[in-house]
Motif scaffolding. Structure first.
Motif, PDB file in Angstrom:
ATOM      1  N   ASN A 152       0.739   5.703   0.193  1.00 27.46           N
ATOM      2  CA  ASN A 152      -0.008   6.921   0.480  1.00 27.46           C
ATOM      3  C   ASN A 152      -0.015   7.770  -0.795  1.00 27.46           C
ATOM      4  O   ASN A 152       1.039   8.199  -1.256  1.00 27.46           O
ATOM      5  CB  ASN A 152       0.659   7.680   1.630  1.00 27.46           C
ATOM      6  CG  ASN A 152      -0.100   8.921   2.034  1.00 27.46           C
ATOM      7  OD1 ASN A 152      -1.035   9.345   1.363  1.00 27.46           O
ATOM      8  ND2 ASN A 152       0.319   9.506   3.141  1.00 27.46           N
ATOM      9  N   PRO A 153      -1.172   8.030  -1.398  1.00 26.45           N
ATOM     10  CA  PRO A 153      -1.211   8.816  -2.634  1.00 26.45           C
ATOM     11  C   PRO A 153      -0.729  10.260  -2.443  1.00 26.45           C
ATOM     12  O   PRO A 153      -0.244  10.873  -3.381  1.00 26.45           O
ATOM     13  CB  PRO A 153      -2.687   8.781  -3.054  1.00 26.45           C
ATOM     14  CG  PRO A 153      -3.442   8.348  -1.861  1.00 26.45           C
ATOM     15  CD  PRO A 153      -2.502   7.600  -0.970  1.00 26.45           C
ATOM     16  N   ASP A 163      -8.331  -1.003  -0.487  1.00 22.31           N
ATOM     17  CA  ASP A 163      -7.940  -1.297  -1.872  1.00 22.31           C
ATOM     18  C   ASP A 163      -7.525  -0.035  -2.644  1.00 22.31           C
ATOM     19  O   ASP A 163      -6.755  -0.109  -3.599  1.00 22.31           O
ATOM     20  CB  ASP A 163      -9.093  -1.970  -2.633  1.00 22.31           C
ATOM     21  CG  ASP A 163      -9.427  -3.334  -2.065  1.00 22.31           C
ATOM     22  OD1 ASP A 163      -8.609  -3.874  -1.303  1.00 22.31           O
ATOM     23  OD2 ASP A 163     -10.510  -3.846  -2.384  1.00 22.31           O
ATOM     24  N   GLU A 164      -8.025   1.091  -2.211  1.00 20.73           N
ATOM     25  CA  GLU A 164      -7.711   2.350  -2.881  1.00 20.73           C
ATOM     26  C   GLU A 164      -6.222   2.695  -2.778  1.00 20.73           C
ATOM     27  O   GLU A 164      -5.694   3.444  -3.581  1.00 20.73           O
ATOM     28  CB  GLU A 164      -8.553   3.476  -2.247  1.00 20.73           C
ATOM     29  CG  GLU A 164      -8.464   4.794  -2.970  1.00 20.73           C
ATOM     30  CD  GLU A 164      -9.427   5.805  -2.363  1.00 20.73           C
ATOM     31  OE1 GLU A 164      -8.974   6.928  -2.110  1.00 20.73           O
ATOM     32  OE2 GLU A 164     -10.601   5.462  -2.151  1.00 20.73           O
ATOM     33  N   PHE A 165      -5.528   2.099  -1.825  1.00 24.86           N
ATOM     34  CA  PHE A 165      -4.104   2.410  -1.603  1.00 24.86           C
ATOM     35  C   PHE A 165      -3.183   1.306  -2.090  1.00 24.86           C
ATOM     36  O   PHE A 165      -1.969   1.393  -1.925  1.00 24.86           O
ATOM     37  CB  PHE A 165      -3.876   2.665  -0.117  1.00 24.86           C
ATOM     38  CG  PHE A 165      -4.752   3.751   0.427  1.00 24.86           C
ATOM     39  CD1 PHE A 165      -4.426   5.068   0.208  1.00 24.86           C
ATOM     40  CD2 PHE A 165      -5.914   3.452   1.103  1.00 24.86           C
ATOM     41  CE1 PHE A 165      -5.233   6.085   0.697  1.00 24.86           C
ATOM     42  CE2 PHE A 165      -6.730   4.451   1.596  1.00 24.86           C
ATOM     43  CZ  PHE A 165      -6.397   5.780   1.379  1.00 24.86           C
ATOM     44  N   TYR A 212       0.837  -1.190   0.000  1.00 21.39           N
ATOM     45  CA  TYR A 212       0.000   0.000   0.000  1.00 21.39           C
ATOM     46  C   TYR A 212       0.877   1.247   0.000  1.00 21.39           C
ATOM     47  O   TYR A 212       1.967   1.251   0.542  1.00 21.39           O
ATOM     48  CB  TYR A 212      -0.920   0.014   1.233  1.00 21.39           C
ATOM     49  CG  TYR A 212      -1.750  -1.236   1.337  1.00 21.39           C
ATOM     50  CD1 TYR A 212      -2.895  -1.402   0.558  1.00 21.39           C
ATOM     51  CD2 TYR A 212      -1.383  -2.270   2.190  1.00 21.39           C
ATOM     52  CE1 TYR A 212      -3.651  -2.548   0.633  1.00 21.39           C
ATOM     53  CE2 TYR A 212      -2.129  -3.421   2.279  1.00 21.39           C
ATOM     54  CZ  TYR A 212      -3.262  -3.558   1.499  1.00 21.39           C
ATOM     55  OH  TYR A 212      -4.004  -4.707   1.568  1.00 21.39           O
ATOM     56  N   ALA A 237      -7.383   7.344   6.711  1.00 22.80           N
ATOM     57  CA  ALA A 237      -8.153   7.090   5.488  1.00 22.80           C
ATOM     58  C   ALA A 237      -9.292   6.107   5.755  1.00 22.80           C
ATOM     59  O   ALA A 237     -10.417   6.309   5.272  1.00 22.80           O
ATOM     60  CB  ALA A 237      -7.236   6.552   4.393  1.00 22.80           C
ATOM     61  N   LYS A 262     -12.641   5.458   3.406  1.00 24.17           N
ATOM     62  CA  LYS A 262     -11.990   5.015   2.173  1.00 24.17           C
ATOM     63  C   LYS A 262     -11.644   3.528   2.298  1.00 24.17           C
ATOM     64  O   LYS A 262     -11.224   3.070   3.354  1.00 24.17           O
ATOM     65  CB  LYS A 262     -10.725   5.824   1.897  1.00 24.17           C
ATOM     66  CG  LYS A 262     -10.998   7.287   1.619  1.00 24.17           C
ATOM     67  CD  LYS A 262      -9.732   8.018   1.277  1.00 24.17           C
ATOM     68  CE  LYS A 262     -10.037   9.481   0.991  1.00 24.17           C
ATOM     69  NZ  LYS A 262      -8.840  10.251   0.695  1.00 24.17           N
ATOM     70  N   PRO A 263     -11.803   2.774   1.195  1.00 21.45           N
ATOM     71  CA  PRO A 263     -11.449   1.350   1.236  1.00 21.45           C
ATOM     72  C   PRO A 263      -9.928   1.168   1.147  1.00 21.45           C
ATOM     73  O   PRO A 263      -9.220   1.962   0.516  1.00 21.45           O
ATOM     74  CB  PRO A 263     -12.145   0.774   0.007  1.00 21.45           C
ATOM     75  CG  PRO A 263     -12.262   1.922  -0.927  1.00 21.45           C
ATOM     76  CD  PRO A 263     -12.411   3.144  -0.078  1.00 21.45           C
TER      77      PRO A 263
END
Length: 103
Positions: free
Chosen positions: A70-71, A99-101, A68, A91, A96-97
């Motif tokens: 961090n965007p 999976d988004e990371f 994972y 997050a 936020k899920p």
């Protein structure tokens, strides 16, 4: 050996302290050498050298690759194991899920 510390001068006490510290360091060195010899003997009984065992241990101590990221700061990563970093906690708390990371 009976020492009457109360009757010794400060210089004598400091000299005694240095002698004791030196003796302890020497004792530690001897014990470390004895431990190494015992470890080498134990490894030899199993058909290995101590260096082979230590090298194999270093190889197996690999870090887990990051899963994972961090965007907002790509340098911050997490393998998905151990404690969650604060940015993941924040997050997830924001809904936020995970999976988004994923990387």
């Amino acid at each position: 050996m009976d020492l009457n510390l109360d009757q010794m001068s400060r210089d004598d006490l400091k000299a005694l302290q240095r002698d004791v510290e030196k003796a302890l360091a020497t004792l530690d060195d001897r014990r470390r050498a004895e431990a190494r010899m015992a470890a080498e003997q134990a490894a030899k009984e199993f058909g290995f050298s101590l260096e082979e065992i230590l090298a194999a241990q270093k190889k197996s101590g690999k870090k887990n690759p990051p899963k994972y990221c961090n965007p907002e700061d790509p340098r911050q990563t997490w393998s998905g194991r151990g404690r969650q970093p604060q940015w993941i906690k924040d997050a997830l708390a924001a809904g936020k899920p995970l999976d988004e990371f994923a990387i």
